[in-house]
Write a protein that holds these residues in place. Structure first.
Motif, PDB file in Angstrom:
ATOM      1  N   MET A 112       8.328  -6.524  -3.951  1.00  0.00           N
ATOM      2  CA  MET A 112       9.061  -5.681  -4.781  1.00  0.00           C
ATOM      3  C   MET A 112       8.741  -5.116  -6.014  1.00  0.00           C
ATOM      4  SD  MET A 112      12.032  -8.839  -4.175  1.00  0.00           S
ATOM      5  CE  MET A 112      13.390  -8.016  -4.688  1.00  0.00           C
ATOM      6  N   ASP A 113       8.102  -5.311  -6.742  1.00  0.00           N
ATOM      7  CA  ASP A 113       6.779  -4.617  -7.717  1.00  0.00           C
ATOM      8  C   ASP A 113       6.449  -3.118  -7.438  1.00  0.00           C
ATOM      9  OD1 ASP A 113       6.929  -3.502  -9.804  1.00  0.00           O
ATOM     10  OD2 ASP A 113       4.615  -5.509  -9.748  1.00  0.00           O
ATOM     11  N   THR A 114       7.786  -2.494  -6.619  1.00  0.00           N
ATOM     12  CA  THR A 114       6.525  -1.002  -5.490  1.00  0.00           C
ATOM     13  C   THR A 114       5.781  -0.499  -7.149  1.00  0.00           C
ATOM     14  OG1 THR A 114       9.116  -0.041  -6.255  1.00  0.00           O
ATOM     15  CG2 THR A 114       8.439  -1.015  -4.954  1.00  0.00           C
ATOM     16  N   ASN A 115       5.892  -0.593  -7.932  1.00  0.00           N
ATOM     17  CA  ASN A 115       5.404  -0.009  -9.238  1.00  0.00           C
ATOM     18  C   ASN A 115       3.955  -0.293  -9.991  1.00  0.00           C
ATOM     19  OD1 ASN A 115       6.750  -0.691 -10.910  1.00  0.00           O
ATOM     20  ND2 ASN A 115       7.927   0.224 -11.876  1.00  0.00           N
ATOM     21  N   ASP A 116       3.727  -1.465  -9.488  1.00  0.00           N
ATOM     22  CA  ASP A 116       2.969  -2.578  -9.595  1.00  0.00           C
ATOM     23  C   ASP A 116       3.357  -2.461 -11.355  1.00  0.00           C
ATOM     24  OD1 ASP A 116       2.701  -2.913  -7.525  1.00  0.00           O
ATOM     25  OD2 ASP A 116       0.843  -0.641  -7.254  1.00  0.00           O
ATOM     26  N   ASP A 117       4.625  -2.397 -12.389  1.00  0.00           N
ATOM     27  CA  ASP A 117       4.265  -3.270 -13.991  1.00  0.00           C
ATOM     28  C   ASP A 117       4.720  -4.305 -13.977  1.00  0.00           C
ATOM     29  OD1 ASP A 117       7.029  -3.065 -12.633  1.00  0.00           O
ATOM     30  OD2 ASP A 117       7.478  -1.974 -14.756  1.00  0.00           O
ATOM     31  N   GLY A 118       4.577  -5.218 -13.067  1.00  0.00           N
ATOM     32  CA  GLY A 118       5.182  -6.621 -13.377  1.00  0.00           C
ATOM     33  C   GLY A 118       6.299  -6.779 -13.460  1.00  0.00           C
ATOM     34  N   ILE A 119       7.175  -5.993 -13.082  1.00  0.00           N
ATOM     35  CA  ILE A 119       8.683  -6.038 -13.368  1.00  0.00           C
ATOM     36  C   ILE A 119       9.350  -5.530 -12.225  1.00  0.00           C
ATOM     37  CG2 ILE A 119      10.632  -5.359 -14.969  1.00  0.00           C
ATOM     38  CD1 ILE A 119       8.795  -6.790 -16.609  1.00  0.00           C
TER      39      ILE A 119
ATOM     40  N   GLY B  33       0.452  -0.929  -0.133  1.00  0.00           N
ATOM     41  CA  GLY B  33      -0.157   0.103  -0.157  1.00  0.00           C
ATOM     42  C   GLY B  33       1.081   1.059   0.106  1.00  0.00           C
ATOM     43  N   LYS B  34       2.277   1.136  -0.325  1.00  0.00           N
ATOM     44  CA  LYS B  34       3.529   2.269   0.145  1.00  0.00           C
ATOM     45  C   LYS B  34       2.763   3.253   1.190  1.00  0.00           C
ATOM     46  CE  LYS B  34       3.579   1.493  -5.385  1.00  0.00           C
ATOM     47  NZ  LYS B  34       2.783   1.044  -5.246  1.00  0.00           N
ATOM     48  N   GLY B  35       1.942   2.310   2.550  1.00  0.00           N
ATOM     49  CA  GLY B  35       2.527   3.279   3.772  1.00  0.00           C
ATOM     50  C   GLY B  35       0.834   3.129   3.440  1.00  0.00           C
ATOM     51  N   GLU B  36      -0.042   3.122   3.082  1.00  0.00           N
ATOM     52  CA  GLU B  36      -1.294   2.816   3.187  1.00  0.00           C
ATOM     53  C   GLU B  36      -2.153   1.924   4.264  1.00  0.00           C
ATOM     54  OE1 GLU B  36      -4.661   4.610   0.114  1.00  0.00           O
ATOM     55  OE2 GLU B  36      -2.407   6.588  -0.174  1.00  0.00           O
TER      56      GLU B  36
ATOM     57  N   GLU C 135      13.920  -0.813  -8.505  1.00  0.00           N
ATOM     58  CA  GLU C 135      12.845  -1.896  -6.935  1.00  0.00           C
ATOM     59  C   GLU C 135      13.947  -2.771  -6.043  1.00  0.00           C
ATOM     60  OE1 GLU C 135       8.985  -1.719  -9.266  1.00  0.00           O
ATOM     61  OE2 GLU C 135       9.770  -3.515 -10.389  1.00  0.00           O
ATOM     62  N   TYR C 136      14.448  -2.965  -6.976  1.00  0.00           N
ATOM     63  CA  TYR C 136      15.673  -4.544  -6.524  1.00  0.00           C
ATOM     64  C   TYR C 136      16.686  -4.393  -5.140  1.00  0.00           C
ATOM     65  CZ  TYR C 136      19.114  -8.592  -6.488  1.00  0.00           C
ATOM     66  OH  TYR C 136      20.592  -9.062  -6.075  1.00  0.00           O
ATOM     67  N   ARG C 137      16.784  -2.356  -5.905  1.00  0.00           N
ATOM     68  CA  ARG C 137      17.908  -1.559  -5.289  1.00  0.00           C
ATOM     69  C   ARG C 137      17.708  -1.935  -3.942  1.00  0.00           C
ATOM     70  NH1 ARG C 137      19.365   1.637  -9.437  1.00  0.00           N
ATOM     71  NH2 ARG C 137      20.363   1.461 -10.034  1.00  0.00           N
ATOM     72  N   TYR C 138      16.131  -0.659  -4.021  1.00  0.00           N
ATOM     73  CA  TYR C 138      14.708  -0.654  -3.095  1.00  0.00           C
ATOM     74  C   TYR C 138      15.563  -2.025  -1.852  1.00  0.00           C
ATOM     75  CZ  TYR C 138      11.301   0.878   0.024  1.00  0.00           C
ATOM     76  OH  TYR C 138      10.894   1.659   1.216  1.00  0.00           O
ATOM     77  N   ASN C 139      15.030  -3.436  -2.316  1.00  0.00           N
ATOM     78  CA  ASN C 139      14.670  -4.613  -1.248  1.00  0.00           C
ATOM     79  C   ASN C 139      15.688  -5.139  -0.629  1.00  0.00           C
ATOM     80  OD1 ASN C 139      12.460  -6.632  -0.656  1.00  0.00           O
ATOM     81  ND2 ASN C 139      14.521  -7.702  -2.205  1.00  0.00           N
ATOM     82  N   CYS C 140      16.841  -4.757  -1.040  1.00  0.00           N
ATOM     83  CA  CYS C 140      18.208  -5.165  -1.096  1.00  0.00           C
ATOM     84  C   CYS C 140      18.638  -4.040   0.211  1.00  0.00           C
ATOM     85  CB  CYS C 140      19.101  -4.675  -1.872  1.00  0.00           C
ATOM     86  SG  CYS C 140      19.669  -6.140  -2.856  1.00  0.00           S
ATOM     87  N   CYS C 141      18.491  -3.186   0.249  1.00  0.00           N
ATOM     88  CA  CYS C 141      18.600  -1.701   1.198  1.00  0.00           C
ATOM     89  C   CYS C 141      17.849  -1.915   2.125  1.00  0.00           C
ATOM     90  CB  CYS C 141      19.149  -0.230   0.098  1.00  0.00           C
ATOM     91  SG  CYS C 141      20.062  -0.359  -0.296  1.00  0.00           S
TER      92      CYS C 141
END
Length: 196
Positions: free
Chosen positions: A113-120, A42-45, A125-131
């Motif tokens: 992991m797919d924070t922008n919901d585009d299916g990729i 929910g990106k915070g929601e 997104e990978y960087r964000y997940n790792c960090c």
């Protein structure tokens, strides 16, 4: 030995499942995972219906893991019990052959992991997940791990699709060899624990 099968199993316990960090997997960890998934998706929601869906997934996963791995039936799963269950249920198997609740967890993890919901899952997104999972002091190591993860089709698409993620996750958990791209699924691993 950072990408050894044993170290990957240790990583899965420490950074994917043992949310409270007490060294054991318990039902509480999976309820916390449900809240985490709801907030991240929910990106915070906060969405009550989404929480209920995630609770169903995570409780099902807990019940399935407990059935497969809580050998002494004490309500807690040790690292050794988890390792044995992964060996029994995942080693040498494809995603399609994994237990149903495990597949639901893998798919839910992809959504987080797919924070922008585009299916990729793209590099950002990978960087964000790792960090957000463990300490990173050199982002070039994360980028190198991401590039090692990709095949030519992934590069053409601009990242990792759900079906590719499922395949890589099965390699991460189920392939004891350390010469497959799935070893990079969660980033540049360190040797978290000495092999036992």
């Amino acid at each position: 030995m950072a990408y050894s099968w044993d170290n990957r199993i240790q990583f899965a316990i420490k950074f994917l499942y043992d949310i409270d960090g007490n060294g054991y997997l318990e039902e509480k960890d999976f309820m916390c995972l449900a809240v985490r998934a709801t907030i991240i998706e929910g990106k915070g929601e906060f969405n009550t219906a989404k929480l209920q869906e995630n609770q169903h997934i995570m409780l099902s996963l807990w019940e399935e893991i407990a059935e497969l791995a809580d050998f002494n039936k004490d309500g807690r799963i040790s690292t050794e019990e988890f390792r044995q269950a992964v060996t029994d249920c995942c080693a040498g198997k494809r995603y399609e052959d994994f237990p149903q609740a495990m597949k639901m967890f893998i798919d839910s993890n992809f959504k987080m992991m797919d924070t922008n919901d585009d299916g990729i899952i793209a590099a950002e997104e990978y960087r964000y997940n790792c960090c957000t999972k463990f300490a990173i002091d050199d982002i070039s190591l994360v980028d190198e791990a991401y590039n090692n993860l990709l095949n030519d089709d992934d590069r053409r698409r601009g990242g990792i699709t759900l079906s590719r993620y499922q395949e890589l996750y099965a390699e991460f958990l189920g392939n004891p060899k350390d010469d497959n791209p799935g070893i990079y699924l969660f980033g540049p691993l360190s040797e978290f624990f000495p092999s036992s």
